[in-house]
Design a protein around this motif. Structure first.
Motif, PDB file in Angstrom:
ATOM      1  N   ALA A 225      -4.220 -12.370 -12.898  1.00 43.49           N
ATOM      2  CA  ALA A 225      -4.052 -13.777 -13.257  1.00 43.49           C
ATOM      3  C   ALA A 225      -3.907 -14.649 -12.012  1.00 43.49           C
ATOM      4  O   ALA A 225      -4.472 -15.747 -11.941  1.00 43.49           O
ATOM      5  CB  ALA A 225      -2.835 -13.945 -14.165  1.00 43.49           C
ATOM      6  N   ALA A 226      -3.154 -14.172 -11.034  1.00 40.38           N
ATOM      7  CA  ALA A 226      -2.997 -14.936  -9.791  1.00 40.38           C
ATOM      8  C   ALA A 226      -4.325 -15.068  -9.056  1.00 40.38           C
ATOM      9  O   ALA A 226      -4.671 -16.136  -8.542  1.00 40.38           O
ATOM     10  CB  ALA A 226      -1.960 -14.257  -8.895  1.00 40.38           C
ATOM     11  N   VAL A 227      -5.096 -13.988  -9.023  1.00 39.07           N
ATOM     12  CA  VAL A 227      -6.380 -13.997  -8.322  1.00 39.07           C
ATOM     13  C   VAL A 227      -7.383 -14.916  -9.014  1.00 39.07           C
ATOM     14  O   VAL A 227      -8.293 -15.447  -8.370  1.00 39.07           O
ATOM     15  CB  VAL A 227      -6.925 -12.557  -8.187  1.00 39.07           C
TER      16      VAL A 227
ATOM     17  N   GLY B 193      -4.399 -21.871  -0.966  1.00 39.89           N
ATOM     18  CA  GLY B 193      -4.405 -21.135  -2.232  1.00 39.89           C
ATOM     19  C   GLY B 193      -4.439 -19.636  -2.037  1.00 39.89           C
ATOM     20  O   GLY B 193      -3.768 -18.883  -2.762  1.00 39.89           O
ATOM     21  N   LYS B 194      -5.205 -19.184  -1.064  1.00 40.60           N
ATOM     22  CA  LYS B 194      -5.284 -17.747  -0.803  1.00 40.60           C
ATOM     23  C   LYS B 194      -3.936 -17.208  -0.321  1.00 40.60           C
ATOM     24  O   LYS B 194      -3.501 -16.126  -0.745  1.00 40.60           O
ATOM     25  CB  LYS B 194      -6.367 -17.477   0.244  1.00 40.60           C
ATOM     26  N   SER B 195      -3.292 -17.949   0.568  1.00 43.47           N
ATOM     27  CA  SER B 195      -2.004 -17.472   1.087  1.00 43.47           C
ATOM     28  C   SER B 195      -0.964 -17.412  -0.033  1.00 43.47           C
ATOM     29  O   SER B 195      -0.140 -16.500  -0.073  1.00 43.47           O
ATOM     30  CB  SER B 195      -1.527 -18.367   2.231  1.00 43.47           C
ATOM     31  N   ARG B 196      -1.014 -18.364  -0.964  1.00 45.15           N
ATOM     32  CA  ARG B 196      -0.048 -18.349  -2.069  1.00 45.15           C
ATOM     33  C   ARG B 196      -0.355 -17.242  -3.063  1.00 45.15           C
ATOM     34  O   ARG B 196       0.558 -16.614  -3.613  1.00 45.15           O
ATOM     35  CB  ARG B 196      -0.036 -19.718  -2.748  1.00 45.15           C
ATOM     36  N   ALA B 197      -1.641 -16.997  -3.309  1.00 48.55           N
ATOM     37  CA  ALA B 197      -1.998 -15.861  -4.166  1.00 48.55           C
ATOM     38  C   ALA B 197      -1.557 -14.554  -3.519  1.00 48.55           C
ATOM     39  O   ALA B 197      -1.070 -13.639  -4.200  1.00 48.55           O
ATOM     40  CB  ALA B 197      -3.501 -15.856  -4.426  1.00 48.55           C
ATOM     41  N   TYR B 198      -1.723 -14.459  -2.197  1.00 47.55           N
ATOM     42  CA  TYR B 198      -1.281 -13.272  -1.459  1.00 47.55           C
ATOM     43  C   TYR B 198       0.220 -13.058  -1.644  1.00 47.55           C
ATOM     44  O   TYR B 198       0.678 -11.932  -1.899  1.00 47.55           O
ATOM     45  CB  TYR B 198      -1.611 -13.444   0.026  1.00 47.55           C
ATOM     46  N   GLU B 199       1.000 -14.134  -1.534  1.00 43.88           N
ATOM     47  CA  GLU B 199       2.452 -14.028  -1.650  1.00 43.88           C
ATOM     48  C   GLU B 199       2.905 -13.823  -3.094  1.00 43.88           C
ATOM     49  O   GLU B 199       4.075 -13.532  -3.341  1.00 43.88           O
ATOM     50  CB  GLU B 199       3.112 -15.286  -1.080  1.00 43.88           C
ATOM     51  N   SER B 200       1.972 -13.971  -4.054  1.00 43.99           N
ATOM     52  CA  SER B 200       2.317 -13.813  -5.468  1.00 43.99           C
ATOM     53  C   SER B 200       2.273 -12.373  -5.936  1.00 43.99           C
ATOM     54  O   SER B 200       2.706 -12.068  -7.052  1.00 43.99           O
ATOM     55  CB  SER B 200       1.358 -14.643  -6.335  1.00 43.99           C
ATOM     56  N   THR B 201       1.747 -11.477  -5.111  1.00 39.31           N
ATOM     57  CA  THR B 201       1.605 -10.082  -5.528  1.00 39.31           C
ATOM     58  C   THR B 201       1.682  -9.167  -4.312  1.00 39.31           C
ATOM     59  O   THR B 201       1.316  -9.564  -3.200  1.00 39.31           O
ATOM     60  CB  THR B 201       0.262  -9.861  -6.255  1.00 39.31           C
TER      61      THR B 201
ATOM     62  N   ALA C  37      -6.028  -6.678  -0.262  1.00 41.48           N
ATOM     63  CA  ALA C  37      -7.183  -6.326   0.565  1.00 41.48           C
ATOM     64  C   ALA C  37      -8.261  -7.398   0.456  1.00 41.48           C
ATOM     65  O   ALA C  37      -8.844  -7.827   1.463  1.00 41.48           O
ATOM     66  CB  ALA C  37      -7.733  -4.971   0.139  1.00 41.48           C
ATOM     67  N   MET C  38      -8.521  -7.845  -0.769  1.00 41.31           N
ATOM     68  CA  MET C  38      -9.539  -8.871  -0.980  1.00 41.31           C
ATOM     69  C   MET C  38      -9.093 -10.215  -0.409  1.00 41.31           C
ATOM     70  O   MET C  38      -9.866 -10.906   0.267  1.00 41.31           O
ATOM     71  CB  MET C  38      -9.856  -8.978  -2.468  1.00 41.31           C
ATOM     72  N   ILE C  39      -7.845 -10.584  -0.653  1.00 39.72           N
ATOM     73  CA  ILE C  39      -7.360 -11.874  -0.168  1.00 39.72           C
ATOM     74  C   ILE C  39      -7.333 -11.896   1.358  1.00 39.72           C
ATOM     75  O   ILE C  39      -7.674 -12.915   1.982  1.00 39.72           O
ATOM     76  CB  ILE C  39      -5.973 -12.191  -0.748  1.00 39.72           C
ATOM     77  N   GLY C  40      -6.952 -10.783   1.976  1.00 42.10           N
ATOM     78  CA  GLY C  40      -6.975 -10.713   3.433  1.00 42.10           C
ATOM     79  C   GLY C  40      -8.368 -10.967   3.987  1.00 42.10           C
ATOM     80  O   GLY C  40      -8.553 -11.687   4.977  1.00 42.10           O
TER      81      GLY C  40
END
Length: 351
Positions: free
Chosen positions: A51-53, A212-220, A227-230
Motif C-alpha cells: 500500500a505504501a509503495v 515521496g520515495k524517502s517517506r515510503a522507504y521510512e514507512s516499511t 531494494a526497489m525504493i533505494g
C-alpha cells in the motif's frame, strides 16, 4: 531496461521505409523481458508495504506522473532544431520512467503474493452437489481432502487492509492509484510548451518524487520494498541533477546548489548508498540506439554537485534482471482455470 524508446523519427535515413522490418525499426517502443531492479523475493506477503509503495505508482509525485509529464513534453516540444539537447534529455528520461513503473509494479505484486488464503471455490463441489459435512468442513466429490464448504478468503483483507482495491479490483496486484486509492489523473501533467517553465516544473517534480520515495522507504522495513525504493532514489537523483543542469545551461542559474532536496543524502539509505558506490548516480543511459538522441551529453556532463564524480553518458542498455514469476491466486480466479469440457462444447457448436 524493461521498456526502451527507440523512436528514431527517420534519423537514420530520409527514405521512406519499404518493409515491415524497416517500419518497425524506425518508430516504436521496444520491450525487453526483464526488470531494472534485482528484487529479493519476500519471505512473506506484506500488504501494508504494498500500500505504501502504491504512492510511488499513482501518486501526484509517482512514477506515472514523471513518465507522462516528460512524455507529453517530448510529444509537444517546439523548436527542436534550436533546442535539440533539451529535447533529447526529456525524451531520454521519459523512456527510463517507463521502466520505473514496471519496477514499482513488480515490487507491489511480490509483496501481495500469498497475502490471502488460497481457497478455491471451484474445488468445493458445486453444480448443486452436497457432500457430507463434519466439523464445519466437507469433502469434495473429486478430492478426498477436507475443504471449507463456504470460505471467505478475502474477508480479513477486505476488512483490515489499508488498500482494499488490491483484493477487490485486481488479482492482488498493482493499480494506477496512489496509496489512498485515488486514481492517477492526467491533471498531474504539466506541459506548458515554455521550456524554462517545464524544466523548472520537472526539477520540482523530481524533488517531490524524491521526498515521496524517502517517506515510503521510512514507512516499511521490508527488504523487497527498500531494494526497489533505494534504486529509485538513485535513478531519480540522476533526473534531479539532469534537470538542474538543464536549467543552468538554459538560464545560467546554479540550481544544483539547492541539492539535495530533502536535505538527506542518498548515502544515508543503505540500498541507495550501495548503488552509488557502484557509480549508478553518475550514469545517464540513453535508452535508445546509439545514433538517436545524440545530444544528451551536451546537458549531462561535468561533475556531480554532491560528490564531484564525473558524469557520463552510456549508449548501452543498463543491466536487467528476471521479471518475477507470480504464483496463481485461485481465491481471486487469477488467472482462472480453463474448462476443457466447455471448450469441447463450444468447439462442437461452432463446427
Amino acid at each position: 531496461m524493461a521498456i526502451v524508446s527507440v523512436k528514431q523519427r527517420q534519423s537514420l535515413s530520409d527514405k521512406r521505409p519499404t518493409s515491415i522490418r524497416e517500419r518497425i525499426q524506425g518508430t516504436m517502443i521496444q520491450r525487453f523481458d526483464n526488470v531494472a531492479v534485482d528484487l529479493p523475493v519476500p519471505k512473506s506477503a506484506n500488504p501494508a508495504a504494498a500500500a505504501a509503495v502504491q504512492e510511488l505508482m499513482g501518486g501526484k509525485f509517482g512514477e506515472m506522473s514523471t513518465l507522462m509529464n516528460y512524455t507529453f513534453q517530448s510529444f509537444n516540444f517546439r523548436g527542436k532544431k534550436k533546442l535539440r539537447p533539451f529535447y533529447d534529455l526529456i525524451c531520454n528520461i521519459a523512456a527510463e520512467e517507463y521502466s520505473h513503473i514496471e519496477a514499482v509494479a513488480a515490487t507491489i505484486n511480490l509483496l501481495l503474493t500469498g497475502a490471502t488464503k488460497r481457497d478455491d471455490r471451484s474445488k468445493i463441489g458445486g453444480n448443486g452437489d452436497h457432500y457430507p459435512r463434519k466439523n464445519g468442513l466437507q469433502k469434495s466429490a473429486t478430492n478426498s481432502r477436507r475443504v471449507n464448504p463456504d470460505p471467505a478468503p478475502l474477508k480479513d483483507a477486505a476488512e483490515g487492509a489499508r488498500f482494499a482495491y488490491h483484493f477487490l479490483a485486481s488479482g492482488q496486484t498493482a493499480l494506477p492509484y496512489d496509496s489512498m486509492g485515488n486514481p492517477w489523473t492526467g491533471s498531474y501533467v504539466t506541459a506548458t510548451g515554455n521550456l524554462k517553465m517545464d524544466l523548472l516544473h520537472n526539477f520540482f517534480l523530481e524533488c517531490g518524487a524524491r521526498c515521496g520515495k524517502s517517506r515510503a522507504y521510512e514507512s516499511t522495513d521490508d527488504p523487497t520494498a527498500r531494494a526497489m525504493i533505494g534504486y529509485l532514489l538513485v535513478r531519480g537523483g540522476v533526473h534531479v541533477v539532469a534537470y538542474a543542469k538543464a536549467l543552468e545551461k538554459l538560464t545560467g542559474a546554479d540550481v544544483g546548489r539547492l541539492l539535495p532536496i530533502p536535505d538527506v543524502s542518498n548515502k544515508q539509505f543503505p540500498e541507495a548508498a550501495k548503488l552509488e558506490r557502484e557509480g549508478l548516480h553518475t550514469i545517464m543511459w540513453k535508452w535508445c540506439p546509439a545514433d538517436a538522441f545524440t545530444q544528451v551529453a551536451e546537458i549531462w556532463n561535468g561533475s556531480h554537485p554532491e560528490d564531484g564524480q564525473e558524469l557520463v553518458v552510456r549508449d548501452e542498455m543498463p543491466p536487467g534482471f528476471p521479471v518475477p514469476d507470480l504464483e496463481e491466486e485461485p481465491q481471486l480466479s487469477a488467472p482462472g482455470a480453463i474448462d476443457p469440457e466447455m471448450l469441447k462444447h463450444y468447439a462442437k457448436k461452432l463446427s
